[in-house]
Design a protein around this motif. Structure first.
Motif: not given
Length: 162
Positions: A121-134
């Motif tokens: 957020k501080l760096l200006g990102a509008a969203l956070v995403q990741f993948t996680t094993d099913k």
């Protein structure tokens, strides 16, 4: 180890690689993927150096560490990605989240994720995403509890020659 209230965060240095790889290997999937030897294979150092060469103050590509005193007890890779989609919104990508098996269930993972969200957020990102094993059902519940939504289906293709 110290109590979880004494968790601090910092970015990794090259000297932290053995501890990071140990965390990556301290996992049912990681123990088959990583090569925790002494010395570490050069591939880990080359990858860390490549990440460092891509990293800037506004678009980091770094490992964020959770520490209790001098012990590294958690890690994740945080990368900010500039892109054109969503009207040019900046996004944060999280990879390689690991918490030491010795300190799991002490909210260290939660604190580490929330710290990475705060940095994003501080760096200006509008969203956070990741993948996680099913197969990581506990991890899915953990991320959902923190407010993440399983909004997309992720796909991967291994490009290994073997």
């Amino acid at each position: 180890m110290s109590s979880p209230t004494n968790v601090t965060f910092r970015y990794a240095t090259r000297d932290d690689l053995p501890a990071i790889v140990a965390l990556l290997a301290d996992d049912e999937k990681g123990k088959t993927r990583e090569e925790l030897t002494d010395p570490l294979p050069n591939a880990y150092y080359a990858a860390f150096d490549a990440m460092a060469s891509q990293s800037t103050a506004t678009l980091p590509n770094q490992y964020l560490l959770a520490c209790q005193g001098t012990d590294i007890v958690g890690c994740l890779q945080l990368t900010l990605i500039a892109g054109l989609s969503r009207r040019g919104q900046l996004r944060a990508q999280i990879e390689g989240v690991r918490i030491s098996s010795q300190v799991r269930s002490q909210k260290i993972g939660e604190k580490l994720i929330l710290e990475s969200v705060s940095i994003s957020k501080l760096l200006g990102a509008a969203l956070v995403q990741f993948t996680t094993d099913k197969t990581r059902k506990d991890a899915h519940r953990f991320y959902q509890r923190l407010g993440f939504v399983a909004s997309h289906e992720g796909m991967k293709m291994a490009l290994n020659a073997d």
